[in-house]
Scaffold this motif. Structure first.
Motif, PDB file in Angstrom:
ATOM      1  N   LEU A 156       0.835  -1.200   0.000  1.00 33.49           N
ATOM      2  CA  LEU A 156       0.000   0.000   0.000  1.00 33.49           C
ATOM      3  C   LEU A 156       0.870   1.251   0.000  1.00 33.49           C
ATOM      4  N   GLU A 157       1.905   1.260   0.811  1.00 33.60           N
ATOM      5  CA  GLU A 157       2.775   2.438   0.895  1.00 33.60           C
ATOM      6  C   GLU A 157       3.571   2.635  -0.395  1.00 33.60           C
ATOM      7  N   LYS A 158       3.997   1.558  -1.028  1.00 37.00           N
ATOM      8  CA  LYS A 158       4.661   1.696  -2.325  1.00 37.00           C
ATOM      9  C   LYS A 158       3.699   2.311  -3.341  1.00 37.00           C
ATOM     10  N   ARG A 189       1.841   8.597   7.005  1.00 35.48           N
ATOM     11  CA  ARG A 189       0.608   9.175   7.554  1.00 35.48           C
ATOM     12  C   ARG A 189      -0.584   8.864   6.647  1.00 35.48           C
ATOM     13  N   LEU A 190      -0.353   8.954   5.355  1.00 34.40           N
ATOM     14  CA  LEU A 190      -1.431   8.677   4.412  1.00 34.40           C
ATOM     15  C   LEU A 190      -1.826   7.200   4.440  1.00 34.40           C
ATOM     16  N   SER A 191      -0.854   6.328   4.574  1.00 36.59           N
ATOM     17  CA  SER A 191      -1.171   4.895   4.612  1.00 36.59           C
ATOM     18  C   SER A 191      -1.973   4.543   5.862  1.00 36.59           C
ATOM     19  N   LYS A 192      -1.735   5.244   6.958  1.00 40.66           N
ATOM     20  CA  LYS A 192      -2.533   5.010   8.167  1.00 40.66           C
ATOM     21  C   LYS A 192      -3.990   5.403   7.924  1.00 40.66           C
ATOM     22  N   HIS A 204      -8.039   1.694  -1.764  1.00 43.13           N
ATOM     23  CA  HIS A 204      -7.705   0.542  -0.935  1.00 43.13           C
ATOM     24  C   HIS A 204      -6.921  -0.488  -1.752  1.00 43.13           C
ATOM     25  N   MET A 205      -5.751  -0.127  -2.187  1.00 43.94           N
ATOM     26  CA  MET A 205      -4.971  -1.009  -3.039  1.00 43.94           C
ATOM     27  C   MET A 205      -3.760  -1.539  -2.277  1.00 43.94           C
ATOM     28  N   LEU A 206      -3.915  -2.736  -1.736  1.00 44.70           N
ATOM     29  CA  LEU A 206      -2.854  -3.401  -0.992  1.00 44.70           C
ATOM     30  C   LEU A 206      -2.158  -4.471  -1.846  1.00 44.70           C
TER      31      LEU A 206
END
Length: 314
Positions: free
Chosen positions: A67-69, A86-89, A304-306
């Motif tokens: 997700l963070e990538k 912060r955005l990923s949280k 929501h792209m993990l």
């Protein structure tokens, strides 16, 4: 899949046993979600899922790292930094909100589903359907598309959609029953009688609406597009259906607005006048990717792209 209990298992047997246990745990978790979470007071359910999101985020498992990538690329960064973290949280909280609402959606009244929707651009979609022409609504993994589908059904527009066949089979059946209870016609991505494409095309020729989540390719035969400046793969299905049937291809982006649900139905992506079938599908899928870019950039915390989307990750 059968678990083996003897000490003489092969490596494959041990893997099968572990997979069977994992499937049972996952299936039980979803069963508890649809039987217990849906009955909890909403404030309590929201608090539980927010804490679960934060716990998952802190653990930084494979899904969170991917997700963070993905979010780094959305923000135009070469590496994960504090802003991305912060955005990923926020994104994990949004993702777990989706699941909380999915479990509770059967309890939501028609009035709530309709009145809490903040939607624009749907007039063109309704006009297309009222004319007798089919429409393909192509959406990314954003916001709450289950609620958006339920809203369409309450507006008198039945939808057909495709779902990924999950394991174990009992979990797939639970998801199918959940969506059918909302009024959706469900086709399995694999395992359906006949081809899924042919059945979707039939619905479109009947003047109906098909909804497809289309920002991640599941087949390894996806169309390569430029997405946030990098090559990515997206499924050709939405554009191919439009080319084959003459149905309208309409991108849809979704997000959260406080307690409300935000949705924008974008303008139709027309079939190009020039080129062969393959080049037309390529061009339309690229246009779809550009619309997704704008929607995701406006609401990155609700994408929501993990999973892996970009070619360099595949």
């Amino acid at each position: 899949m059968t678990a083996h209990a003897t000490g003489s298992d092969t490596t494959g047997g041990r893997r099968s046993a572990a997979a069977a246990l994992r499937y049972r745990v996952v299936d039980t978790g979803y069963l508890l979600g649809w039987t217990i979470v849906r009955k909890l007071p909403e404030g309590a359910a929201r608090m539980i899922f927010t804490r679960l999101a934060d716990h998952t985020w802190r653990r930084r498992g494979r899904g969170v790292r991917q997700l963070e990538k993905n979010l780094s690329r959305v923000l135009g960064k070469d590496a994960v930094d504090d802003e991305v973290r912060r955005l990923s949280k926020e994104a994990m909280r949004s993702y777990l909100r989706y699941w909380m609402e999915a479990f509770r959606l059967p309890e939501f009244s028609r009035d709530r589903i309709v009145s809490d929707m903040r939607i624009t651009g749907h007039e063109e979609l309704f006009a297309i359907l009222e004319s007798g022409r089919g429409a393909v609504a192509a959406l990314p993994h954003m916001g709450n598309y289950e609620q958006a589908g339920a809203w369409m059904v309450h507006m008198g527009q039945p939808i057909t959609t495709v779902v990924e066949r999950l394991e174990p089979e009992s979990l797939f059946k639970r998801f199918t029953a959940f969506r059918e209870a909302l009024g959706f016609e469900i086709l399995a991505h694999t395992g359906s009688e006949g081809t899924v494409f042919a059945r979707l095309a039939r619905r479109l020729r009947e003047g109906r609406m098909v909804c497809l989540v289309a920002d991640r390719d599941l087949t390894e035969r996806g169309i390569e597009v430029e997405f946030f400046g990098r090559p990515a793969r997206m499924p050709p299905g939405p554009a191919a259906l439009a080319v084959q049937t003459g149905a309208a291809l309409l991108p849809v982006t979704l997000w959260y607005e406080g307690r409300h649900w935000g949705v924008r139905v974008h303008e139709e992506i027309p079939v190009p006048d020039q080129g062969d079938k393959r080049s037309k599908i390529q061009a339309m899928t690229q246009q779809l990717a550009h619309v997704y870019e704008k929607g995701i950039a406006a609401h990155p915390q609700d994408w929501h792209m993990l999973q892996r989307v970009w070619v360099e990750d595949l």
